[in-house]
Design an enzyme around this catalytic site. Sequence first.
Site, short mmCIF file in Angstrom:
data_model
loop_
_atom_site.label_atom_id
_atom_site.label_comp_id
_atom_site.label_asym_id
_atom_site.label_seq_id
_atom_site.Cartn_x
_atom_site.Cartn_y
_atom_site.Cartn_z
N PHE A 152 0.86 -1.18 0.00
CA PHE A 152 0.00 0.00 0.00
C PHE A 152 0.90 1.23 0.00
O PHE A 152 1.56 1.52 0.99
CB PHE A 152 -0.95 0.05 1.20
CG PHE A 152 -1.88 1.23 1.12
CD1 PHE A 152 -3.05 1.15 0.37
CD2 PHE A 152 -1.58 2.41 1.75
CE1 PHE A 152 -3.90 2.24 0.27
CE2 PHE A 152 -2.42 3.51 1.65
CZ PHE A 152 -3.59 3.43 0.91
N ASP A 237 9.65 2.96 1.65
CA ASP A 237 8.46 3.75 1.98
C ASP A 237 8.23 3.65 3.48
O ASP A 237 7.66 2.68 3.98
CB ASP A 237 7.25 3.21 1.20
CG ASP A 237 5.96 3.96 1.51
OD1 ASP A 237 5.93 4.71 2.51
OD2 ASP A 237 4.97 3.78 0.77
N LYS A 266 3.02 11.50 6.74
CA LYS A 266 2.23 11.32 7.95
C LYS A 266 2.81 12.04 9.17
O LYS A 266 2.59 13.22 9.35
CB LYS A 266 1.98 9.85 8.22
CG LYS A 266 1.11 9.19 7.15
CD LYS A 266 0.60 7.84 7.57
CE LYS A 266 -0.19 7.14 6.46
NZ LYS A 266 -1.40 7.84 6.05
#
Length: 412
Positions: A152, A237, A266
């Site tokens: 994801f 990531d 984030k």
Amino acid sequence: MPRTAYRTESPVTSTERSIAAAEAHSAHNYHPLPVVVATAEGAWMTDVEGRRYLDMLAGYSALNFGHGNRRLLDAAKAQLERVTLTSRAFHHDRFADFCAALAELCGMELVLPMNTGAEAVETAVKTARKWGYEVKGVPDGRARIIVAENNFHGRTTTIVSFSTDPEARAGFGPYTPGFEIVPYGDLAALEAAVDDRTVAVLLEPIQGEAGVLVPPPGYLAGVRELTRRRNVLFIADEIQSGLGRTGRTFACEHEGVVPDMYVLGKALGGGVVPVSAVVSSREVLGVFAPGEHGSTFGGNPLACAVALEVIAMLRTGELQQHAAELGEHLHGELGLLVGEGTVDAVRGRGLWAGVDINPARGTGRQVSEQLMARGVLVKDTHGATIRIAPPLVISKEDLDWGLARLREVLEG
């Protein structure tokens, strides 16, 4: 999964009215739990009815430093009074400090700031392709990037092109070519997929959305050795796993690995503003010339001010240590639930866990709703799994209170 509307024919509570109004005027791209948050502080949130909830999701790790963190709010307020946006058409006085501080935190040389995680992943893809053509010598238009099954990395059209999740991918074609998918954690499959056109391997050190999947020991180190040997970029990531979540600044550190490129987001914005970045060497990010990539809001003064305070908090290592120590306690307690007929497996690292609910006990959504009724907020993924990722500032007492509610739900 079809969306189940949460509404009554005649909404009577503030929660029901708010949810009904939202469903009437918003696209149904999420299926949130039926709670309407009004205020929050630290690890706790309060809804419009005045009920308090322990936040055990932390905005998918965007809120690593808790709700309403005073240092971050003060940094944002001070910058709001000065200047919030210049675009990259002009320099501003927070940009250089932000880039230098983030590069130092990552042990890298250059920073390319963006806003959202998906933007940063798109930037990493563009960077890898351009590096492949200009530095490695791959024929133009022939670059390949290897990714992992169950990944994801975001929801843009290019990113969903290499997703294996039908919900994220189906119905959004035609898909972007140039990607090859291999099983996560399978080093032999990865090595077999690498060829002369491969420019990068893009991986999550821990797959969050897939259920907090931790790769086998030695996998990340093996990826690092393989990519270095084959002159391929290793892109990590760390949008969810980075910045303290796993008990280290970066999840790659658990295997002593430094990738060629970090993709961050984030928590970099502290839950205050969206901030993301690609961080790498001068050789890699130096392939860009003015006008070839950009973002109006990327690296804006407000974002830089908040992110600088995030970096300052991470420099001390205290939050990472807290996450490591409390994470060991978390996994010890969760491990006791396995094999009792309610929990099939627990995975994760630091203050991050995926808990597989036995189907006989219910779905992840059902358990999440039952926890919500007891004052704890988590979120399900892929049907049977709930994710636990509280703010890194949570106390042991609050964590234990939340875990006690989980035991009540599972034993009920």
